[in-house]
Scaffold this motif. Sequence first.
Motif, PDB file in Angstrom:
ATOM      1  N   PHE A 218       0.865  -1.180   0.000  1.00 32.58           N
ATOM      2  CA  PHE A 218       0.000   0.000   0.000  1.00 32.58           C
ATOM      3  C   PHE A 218       0.898   1.224   0.000  1.00 32.58           C
ATOM      4  O   PHE A 218       1.740   1.378   0.875  1.00 32.58           O
ATOM      5  N   THR A 219       0.715   2.084  -1.013  1.00 30.43           N
ATOM      6  CA  THR A 219       1.621   3.233  -1.113  1.00 30.43           C
ATOM      7  C   THR A 219       0.950   4.503  -0.645  1.00 30.43           C
ATOM      8  O   THR A 219      -0.263   4.543  -0.401  1.00 30.43           O
ATOM      9  N   ASP A 220       1.760   5.546  -0.524  1.00 33.50           N
ATOM     10  CA  ASP A 220       1.235   6.824  -0.033  1.00 33.50           C
ATOM     11  C   ASP A 220       0.344   7.501  -1.063  1.00 33.50           C
ATOM     12  O   ASP A 220      -0.254   8.527  -0.786  1.00 33.50           O
ATOM     13  N   THR A 221       0.276   6.933  -2.276  1.00 28.08           N
ATOM     14  CA  THR A 221      -0.611   7.516  -3.274  1.00 28.08           C
ATOM     15  C   THR A 221      -1.971   6.853  -3.253  1.00 28.08           C
ATOM     16  O   THR A 221      -2.814   7.110  -4.104  1.00 28.08           O
ATOM     17  N   GLY A 222      -2.179   5.956  -2.278  1.00 31.03           N
ATOM     18  CA  GLY A 222      -3.459   5.246  -2.189  1.00 31.03           C
ATOM     19  C   GLY A 222      -3.565   4.143  -3.217  1.00 31.03           C
ATOM     20  O   GLY A 222      -4.639   3.710  -3.590  1.00 31.03           O
ATOM     21  N   TYR A 223      -2.413   3.650  -3.624  1.00 30.05           N
ATOM     22  CA  TYR A 223      -2.358   2.649  -4.678  1.00 30.05           C
ATOM     23  C   TYR A 223      -1.953   1.326  -4.047  1.00 30.05           C
ATOM     24  O   TYR A 223      -1.117   1.272  -3.150  1.00 30.05           O
ATOM     25  N   ILE A 224      -2.618   0.267  -4.506  1.00 32.71           N
ATOM     26  CA  ILE A 224      -2.293  -1.054  -3.950  1.00 32.71           C
ATOM     27  C   ILE A 224      -1.741  -1.937  -5.054  1.00 32.71           C
ATOM     28  O   ILE A 224      -2.360  -2.094  -6.116  1.00 32.71           O
ATOM     29  N   TRP A 225      -0.556  -2.459  -4.783  1.00 36.17           N
ATOM     30  CA  TRP A 225       0.076  -3.389  -5.738  1.00 36.17           C
ATOM     31  C   TRP A 225      -0.050  -4.803  -5.174  1.00 36.17           C
ATOM     32  O   TRP A 225       0.204  -5.049  -4.007  1.00 36.17           O
ATOM     33  N   MET A 226      -0.502  -5.735  -6.011  1.00 39.04           N
ATOM     34  CA  MET A 226      -0.619  -7.113  -5.542  1.00 39.04           C
ATOM     35  C   MET A 226       0.172  -8.009  -6.473  1.00 39.04           C
ATOM     36  O   MET A 226       0.041  -7.920  -7.702  1.00 39.04           O
ATOM     37  N   GLY A 227       0.990  -8.859  -5.913  1.00 39.08           N
ATOM     38  CA  GLY A 227       1.820  -9.736  -6.739  1.00 39.08           C
ATOM     39  C   GLY A 227       2.327 -10.912  -5.933  1.00 39.08           C
ATOM     40  O   GLY A 227       1.889 -11.145  -4.798  1.00 39.08           O
ATOM     41  N   THR A 228       3.250 -11.639  -6.561  1.00 39.46           N
ATOM     42  CA  THR A 228       3.797 -12.792  -5.839  1.00 39.46           C
ATOM     43  C   THR A 228       4.825 -12.297  -4.839  1.00 39.46           C
ATOM     44  O   THR A 228       5.436 -11.243  -5.009  1.00 39.46           O
ATOM     45  N   ALA A 229       5.023 -13.065  -3.811  1.00 39.64           N
ATOM     46  CA  ALA A 229       5.932 -12.671  -2.735  1.00 39.64           C
ATOM     47  C   ALA A 229       7.366 -12.665  -3.226  1.00 39.64           C
ATOM     48  O   ALA A 229       8.221 -12.024  -2.638  1.00 39.64           O
ATOM     49  N   SER A 230       7.620 -13.402  -4.303  1.00 32.04           N
ATOM     50  CA  SER A 230       8.978 -13.404  -4.841  1.00 32.04           C
ATOM     51  C   SER A 230       9.266 -12.099  -5.587  1.00 32.04           C
ATOM     52  O   SER A 230      10.386 -11.859  -6.009  1.00 32.04           O
ATOM     53  N   LEU A 231       8.243 -11.249  -5.746  1.00 34.04           N
ATOM     54  CA  LEU A 231       8.347  -9.976  -6.438  1.00 34.04           C
ATOM     55  C   LEU A 231       8.733 -10.170  -7.901  1.00 34.04           C
ATOM     56  O   LEU A 231       9.420  -9.340  -8.496  1.00 34.04           O
ATOM     57  N   LYS A 232       8.336 -11.287  -8.472  1.00 37.33           N
ATOM     58  CA  LYS A 232       8.697 -11.545  -9.863  1.00 37.33           C
ATOM     59  C   LYS A 232       7.512 -11.270 -10.774  1.00 37.33           C
ATOM     60  O   LYS A 232       7.645 -11.114 -11.965  1.00 37.33           O
ATOM     61  N   GLU A 233       6.314 -11.245 -10.212  1.00 39.92           N
ATOM     62  CA  GLU A 233       5.129 -11.193 -11.049  1.00 39.92           C
ATOM     63  C   GLU A 233       4.102 -10.284 -10.387  1.00 39.92           C
ATOM     64  O   GLU A 233       3.944 -10.319  -9.157  1.00 39.92           O
ATOM     65  N   LYS A 234       3.425  -9.532 -11.197  1.00 45.10           N
ATOM     66  CA  LYS A 234       2.349  -8.718 -10.657  1.00 45.10           C
ATOM     67  C   LYS A 234       1.026  -9.406 -10.941  1.00 45.10           C
ATOM     68  O   LYS A 234       0.829  -9.972 -12.019  1.00 45.10           O
TER      69      LYS A 234
END
Lengths: 572, 839
Positions: free
Chosen positions: B237-253
């Motif tokens: 969750f970023t300060d722009t109110g944006y939520i990024w969801m992906g794999t925990a390995s950070l390889k894929e969104k």
Amino acid sequence: MSPLDRIANVSILKQHEVDKLYKVENKPALSSSEQLCFLVRPRIKNMRYIASLVNADKLAGRTRKYKVIFSPQKFYACEMVLEEEGIYGDVSCDEWAFSLLPLDVDLLSMELPEFFRDYFLEGDQRWINTVAQALHLLSTLYGPFPNCYGIGRCAKMAYELWRNLEEEEDGETKGRRPEIGHIFLLDRDVDFVTALCSQVVYEGLVDDTFRIKCGSVDFGPEVTSCDKSLKVLLNAEDKVFNEIRNEHFSNVFGFLSQKARNLQAQYDRRRGMDIKQMKNFVSQELKGLKQEHRLLSLHIGACESIMKKKTKQDFQELIKTEHALLEGFNIRESTSYIEEHIDRQVSPIESLRLMCLLSITENGLIPKDYRSLKTQYLQSYGPEHLLTFSNLRRAGLLTEQAPGDTLTAVESKVSKLVTDKAAGKITDAFSSLAKRSNFRAISKKLNLIPRVDGEYDLKVPRDMAYVFSGAYVPLSCRIIEQVLERRSWQGLDEVVRLLNCSDFAFTDMTKEDKASSESLRLILVVFLGGCTFSEISALRFLGREKGYRFIFLTTAVTNSARLMEAMSEVKA
Amino acid sequence: MDCYTANWNPLGDSAFYRKYELYSMDWDLKEELRDCLVAAAPYGGPIALLRNPWRKEKAASVRPVLDIYSASGMPLASLLWKSGPVVSLGWSAEEELLCVQEDGAVLVYGLHGDFRRHFSMGNEVLQNRVLDARIFHTEFGSGVAILTGAHRFTLSANVGDLKLRRMPEVPGLQSAPSCWTALCQDRVAHILLAVGPDLYLLDHAACSAVTPPGLAPGVSSFLQMAVSFTYRHLALFTDTGYIWMGTASLKEKLCEFNCNIRAPPKQMVWCSRPRSKERAVVVAWERRLMVVGDAPESIQFVLDEDSYLVPELDGVRIFSHSTHEFLHEVPAASEEIFKIASMAPGALLLEAQKEYEKESQKADEYLREIQELGQLTQAVQQCIEAAGHEHQPDMQKSLLRAASFGKCFLDRFPPDSFVHMCQDLRVLNAVRDYHIGIPLTYSQYKQLTIQVLLDRLVLRRLYPLAIQICEYLRLPEVQGVSRILAHWACYKVQQKDVSDEDVARAINQKLGDTPGVSYSDIAARAYGCGRTELAIKLLEYEPRSGEQVPLLLKMKRSKLALSKAIESGDTDLVFTVLLHLKNELNRGDFFMTLRNQPMALSLYRQFCKHQELETLKDLYNQDDNHQELGSFHIRASYAAEERIEGRVAALQTAADAFYKAKNEFAAKATEDQMRLLRLQRRLEDELGGQFLDLSLHDTVTTLILGGHNKRAEQLARDFRIPDKRLWWLKLTALADLEDWEELEKFSKSKKSPIGYLPFVEICMKQHNKYEAKKYASRVGPEQKVKALLLVGDVAQAADVAIEHRNEAELSLVLSHCTGATDGATADKIQRARAQAQKK
């Protein structure tokens, strides 16, 4: 042959990168290998040997890996010795729960000859648990035993421990159909007499003469009629042996010559064969015939060798004396015979055996003989045997008649002639400890000495006595026969009392309904402290007569010489 | 029916999320949740609350209270917190409460507020204080991760097997990270942290900067991050109110969402179910709850109260002051059946069953419809499955009824799935009950397994329910009832107010001989509570004596231990006790103890014989066992001693002992041996050669063989060698020497006590027929035939035998007749026989 050879011989071990094999004895093993593995019985002596090797290496600044494998189990005392010797950290230990070695189709051996001395002399009960575990193993393999009988203190302990094991691991054997209908546990000290007699069935005789080790025998050059000695496996697979093993020795020669004639006849058939038949003969029969031929000549050689040895020592005289002792007549003459035997230094072990046989059959030696025979023995074979005698008395094998003992009718008649003077002379503080063997009374009760009119036909034996030339039915086998017949000890109270086993005879019958009639014919006999080939032969005979099949489980196969050696003190 | 899907909220096109109430909480909360440290265990676990007085400036003078509640708000424990300030609370996988203190100490409490143990997270943590801490779960157990005041991380992946790992430094980190979490990947624990716009991943070796793929630009700070229950997914969750969801390995969104709320959320957790393709994150602010996923719209809920989110395997639990709810994705089977206007086979079957109950013929129509499509099996399966996911027993029942109805029209439908579902639901409904308060879903229950559930019931001391479940499910006794009873007994022994007798009796009454129950374990527990007497009483019930021994030793009841060890028949155990006793008692008492235990005594003797000879001697001395003492010295005389004086001395001691033992025979024999030894020594000195340690017989033989006849005779007289032996001895020796002249002289010295047959035999053995014949004539009449046959004089043997009229002898001679030479003799015998028979 050692038990290990039966499982993995040298070539197999070499395939698994075993560099060299050494015997564990008090010699340094000069090996350049980086790893040493000790496969040992859990004995303190062995631990000290290992410690000496490891410590020697340490002194020389060598580092090697050491592995100690205890078979069949590890004992705490052993680990402690390793610790005391300061090498516990240098070796790694393992257990190999190997307790049952099948020597033959009907014979399982635990290969624990030390059981006899450890338990019956030293009172050490360490192996009883091992026995219980072996029984537990069998019951997991073959289902529960619906009928259990036993006699002897050790038998009872083993039985109870085994039961505990079963209870702890409940459910494993539950609901399984029993495959073996009966189990009979028997302590060696219930019947020393049978084990002390000279064996005259072929297998027993081979054991007495050449010593069968682990089901295999070393036939020397005098048997093989070449300059090498030969290791031969003796079991049911040897067809010739299988037919003569249970025979009285007097029949064996006749049988072998008959066999030789048959063989010759089969060889002779090839005369007058055409080419095709000949081809058949060579490819199919010849190999078998040759094999048979080889075995035949081997056993004939063995027989000759036995004959030679036995006639030299006046075997007939010896047997006659033994029979006299068993039947309880001419005691004086037998005693003189034994004395002469000792005086002539015929054989320390044989002399000892005869003394023990005299003692047990006569409920102890009369004090005069006890002293004089012992004195003679010490003079002949050396003073260290004072300890041997002390051992024998502790085990109840060679004792002195305590004064005032009530003698049975037969005994008193015999002994009256000689005891008058000596009676009441000796008061040995320990003589009361020795158990009375009561052999004569038991013999009478169980009819161990068959009444024979005329010659006993050894070719067509009538009873188990044939294993001792018709003179004596082995006590152990008779007890088993009687109990199986009654399916309990009922009616044998008096015998049990005479055997000093009132508290140690037990019957346990369960789940009778589940056992098939097939399984009820199968009987596992467990000898604690060893059994002899004569006993095995006798029970095989009984099995054939009554339609039973016996399977034998013994701590080790034994004979008179082994028993005596176990009791002897030898100079280190 | 119409309103059944009323609480279903669609997210995108393919998924529905529903939120339903588990319990209405009537816990008596004195504080607002926001003022407390909160920890709730997953799998419907307990909730711990600790009012946090340390966060406020005005450090409270009153000590805070630590409260533990069940998931339904039933109080389980309440205790005054007397230790230092707590930074974080968390539950371990074994449902133990871990309280991380500011000084790095972790205090472990049981479910009932009982203090278990504590451990420290290391010196570095102690010095720099704890800034923040997380308790996380791994394959190995439960881990603790700590952020210290120096902005360094320390973690332990398993508190059961504490191994502290200090993570590498993050370069240039000056302030605390804005958010961080512990991650478990490939069985290794990592730390992911956000500093400003940057993300760093810390593993054991290094710190590496990472960037989530496809992250929207303009991010200057991460406010919150969430890892899914299985550590597979990550949400930022970023300060722009944006939520990024992906794999925990950070390889894929997977997806992203912009909620346009810039305030930092209070909590963010994943909400997804196993084997579902849908991914969603639940974000909570003060008064707003939002479910976002791969859809342009989000689902929004209003929160009336201060709430707390608990991530679960297949959803999110949300509890507040008054309620406890569960939010999850509607499972596929339920969706199929209950979706409005669904024509799925399950839906039709449910409908059919309802009509059937109404006795309407429509039932048949529906059923026919399913059967025509051949989907009845599927329909039944759907109903069974859906029943599992329903929370309300009524709905479970109607679905199961439908399944059961449909089953009637199937030939071979395996009943297992139906039966098991009924059983499972019964168990689940029982534990979900308000009084028990374990709101497990079907998926959680399957993941947890019945064994663990039983353990948890035991942990809550709900023994009767646990036993009922075991009995209901017919679990094997050893795994089920016995285990629970054993736990119960262990708890029972801790009740200090009940007397030993009562506790022991109560335990025995309930446990009896239940298989698999170890009384010794219970006794050990009793001893642990300081109730030695109770422990001994309990041990009495232990059927395996071997099991009693270690505890008895620990309780210093060594003598009792010894007799139990002997009873067990395990020699190793006996030996263990013996060594224990040896160290514990003085020598005298030790020996006395042994004396009463023959089995142990012989075991110890065996050991001493090889390892401690002196002790063996002491043992015999103590017992006044002079006989054995004598034997001991005899052995020493040839095993231990080398010098002749020493040997004689040892023998003398032995002889004395034998006298004391009233064994005159042995004493005399020993004295003789002393004499013999001395004499042998003298002989060696005077004559040379080897005499020492020969037996008397051999000594004399050696003398004769060496030609010292005089000395030999002297020796024989001195030691009173009987005539018979002497004659045998001399005969053999002289024959060995082949000194025939001396032999003849000897034979004539007086009448032979052994007869003359041995002379014949021995001559023949040396193949001297000439000498043999000399003696054959002197052989007594009984043995004459034998002697004559030995020297090969068959004819004369025949004569003697005929003269004796002895049948046995006759046949013996006859058997020696060889055809050619002895034909005449044989005839003679036959004639004699015939004659004898006539008479």
